[in-house]
Write a protein that holds these residues in place. Structure first.
Motif, PDB file in Angstrom:
ATOM      1  N   PRO A  21     -20.379  -4.718  34.746  1.00 17.68           N
ATOM      2  CA  PRO A  21     -19.331  -3.727  35.053  1.00 17.68           C
ATOM      3  C   PRO A  21     -18.000  -3.923  34.314  1.00 17.68           C
ATOM      4  N   GLU A  22     -17.724  -5.121  33.808  1.00 19.48           N
ATOM      5  CA  GLU A  22     -16.489  -5.342  33.045  1.00 19.48           C
ATOM      6  C   GLU A  22     -16.725  -5.383  31.544  1.00 19.48           C
ATOM      7  N   GLY A  23     -17.941  -5.053  31.109  1.00 22.85           N
ATOM      8  CA  GLY A  23     -18.224  -4.954  29.682  1.00 22.85           C
ATOM      9  C   GLY A  23     -18.779  -6.195  29.025  1.00 22.85           C
ATOM     10  N   ASN A  24     -19.056  -7.251  29.780  1.00 25.35           N
ATOM     11  CA  ASN A  24     -19.632  -8.468  29.209  1.00 25.35           C
ATOM     12  C   ASN A  24     -21.096  -8.229  28.869  1.00 25.35           C
ATOM     13  N   GLU A  25     -21.456  -8.436  27.599  1.00 21.05           N
ATOM     14  CA  GLU A  25     -22.824  -8.191  27.164  1.00 21.05           C
ATOM     15  C   GLU A  25     -23.767  -9.272  27.688  1.00 21.05           C
ATOM     16  N   PHE A  26     -24.984  -8.855  27.992  1.00 22.88           N
ATOM     17  CA  PHE A  26     -26.066  -9.779  28.313  1.00 22.88           C
ATOM     18  C   PHE A  26     -27.371  -9.112  27.924  1.00 22.88           C
ATOM     19  N   CYS A  27     -28.418  -9.911  27.782  1.00 20.15           N
ATOM     20  CA  CYS A  27     -29.715  -9.375  27.373  1.00 20.15           C
ATOM     21  C   CYS A  27     -30.728  -9.535  28.499  1.00 20.15           C
TER      22      CYS A  27
END
Length: 127
Positions: free
Chosen positions: A113-119
């Protein structure tokens, strides 16, 4: 020899981001607040867990995850990101994640929700 203890996210609102990741990760939950911790927060001028500037998410095994309040917003791509394994992209999106890309079969790049990328890496079916 070193061991991984914590993963720390800088964020705008620790409580809501902690809830997202606790719901996203199997076996993790936001650490409970006891009377002593609530009193400590009040003594620092915070009204309660929703305003806590450092929220802990933990599991019985695996590293703890801290969410720390910072004044600035995320501006560029993460230098480090988490890779999760699973196949429930829709559940993550329902929790507040956004799909950013499908670079290859079995791999989805998302943002919390705060824009931190993850895969999200989908396990390959057994033959």
């Amino acid at each position: 020899m070193a061991r991984l203890r914590d993963v720390v996210f800088d964020c705008r609102h620790p409580a809501s981001l902690a809830r997202f990741w606790a719901a996203a990760l199997d076996g993790y939950e936001v650490a409970p607040y006891d009377a002593e911790e609530l009193a400590r927060l009040r003594s620092l001028g915070f009204s309660g867990p929703e305003d806590d500037p450092s929220v802990l998410v933990e599991a019985e095994t695996g590293p703890r995850i801290f969410f720390n309040s910072v004044p600035e917003t995320k501006a560029v791509k993460n230098r480090v990101h988490l890779d999760l394994t699973g196949d429930d992209v829709e559940r993550l999106v329902a929790l507040g994640a956004r799909v950013l890309a499908h670079p290859e079969d079995g791999l989805v790049v998302l943002a919390d929700p705060e824009g931190n990328e993850f895969c999200l890496v989908t396990p390959r079916p057994s033959a």
